[in-house]
Design an enzyme around this catalytic site. Structure first.
Site: not given
Ligand code: 13P
Length: 287
Positions: A84, A105, A177, A207-209, A229, A232
């Site tokens: 990642d 990235d 994220h 990302h940032g799911g 993704n 958190t």
């Molecule tokens: P979150 O931590 O916001 O779920 O994002 C995860 C992510 O995008 C990993 O690359």
């Protein structure tokens, strides 16, 4: 079964669902995600940030653990082991270590440098049978030391990177994220639509799911998002369950301090979160 992520994401794009990438931190995390994927008959992607790789004693250790566990647990659903937000060197290390997929990235470079480095890594990854994700624009917030400005991706730049032969593409569309701030404006669906049009047939990555409302997740999938993704959210549910166990004094009853007991509620909490996401993303039964 460890595979690269190319076919599972093409299938997801064609059948209008998304495969979850769940980031792992240790043995419990890995086992929880693998077991849930098998129980739900869902493909899955295990995400490993460079920070998590270091924490687990290096990416070779991670690859050895994941491959051995996949075999020992008799996992038959497709599982990709994916770097990642990799740096150039991090990608080389994961190709060598036995990952099945990498993300380069290069979003903090200017577009020409991002193109050049991504192009080199596409060849190296494909020569070894790995899939590769690239990034354009930037994901806001911070993950494991990777800080992003949250810049919305330019569709023309997305096309440039997509044309290099990457297998899936992360594009910044207002996603962040970590936990979303109260004043978050939401995902930029106009940008997503323009990126989808410019990249035609490319599985897109969200990302940032963590914390994206269900209706936005569904709309994003309808506009070509095939990989989502989540990191958190599993950390938060693991922490809350572990806190509840300790605050109720269970670690002081009998052998409640035994790590296998102490970590069990957090382990189950990760499983519940992963299952919930697989249902929401539509990947259940799609292995
Ligand atoms: P979150 O931590 O916001 O779920 O994002 C995860 C992510 O995008 C990993 O690359």
């Amino acid at each position: 079964m460890i595979v690269n992520a190319t076919e599972m994401l093409k299938k997801a794009l064609n059948e209008h669902y998304a495969v979850g990438q769940f980031n792992i931190n240790n043995l419990e995390w890995t086992k929880a995600v693998l077991q849930t994927a098998q129980e739900q008959n869902s493909p899955v992607i295990l995400g490993v940030s460079e920070g998590a790789g270091k924490y687990m004693a290096g990416v070779s250790t991670v690859a050895a653990m994941v491959r051995a566990m996949d075999k020992a647990l008799g996992i038959t659903v497709p599982v990709a082991l994916h770097l990642d937000h990799g740096s150039y060197q991090g990608c080389l290390d994961c190709i060598e270590a036995g990952f099945s997929s990498i993300m380069f990235d290069g979003s903090h470079f200017d577009i020409d440098e991002n193109v050049q480095k991504t192009k080199e890594l596409v060849k190296l990854a494909h020569d070894q049978g790995l899939s590769i994700e690239a990034e354009v624009g930037s994901i806001g917030g911070e993950e494991d030391g990777v800080v992003g400005t949250g810049e919305i991706a330019d569709p023309a730049e997305c096309k440039k990177i997509a044309d290099l032969g990457v297998d899936f593409l992360a594009a910044g569309i207002g996603n962040i994220h970590g936990v979303y701030p109260d004043n978050w404006k939401g995902l930029d669906f106009d940008a997503l639509e323009a990126i989808q049009k410019a990249t035609q047939g490319m599985p897109l990555v969200l990302h940032g799911g963590t914390g994206i409302p269900e209706d936005m997740i569904k709309k994003a999938i309808s506009l070509g998002v095939s990989k989502i993704n989540v990191n958190t959210e599993c950390q938060l549910t693991f922490a809350a369950a572990t806190r509840a166990y300790i605050e109720s004094g269970k670690d002081k009853q009998g052998k409640g301090f035994d790590p296998r007991k102490l970590l069990a509620p957090g382990f189950e909490a990760i499983k519940d979160t992963v299952k919930e996401k697989m249902i929401l993303f539509g990947s259940v039964g799609k292995a």
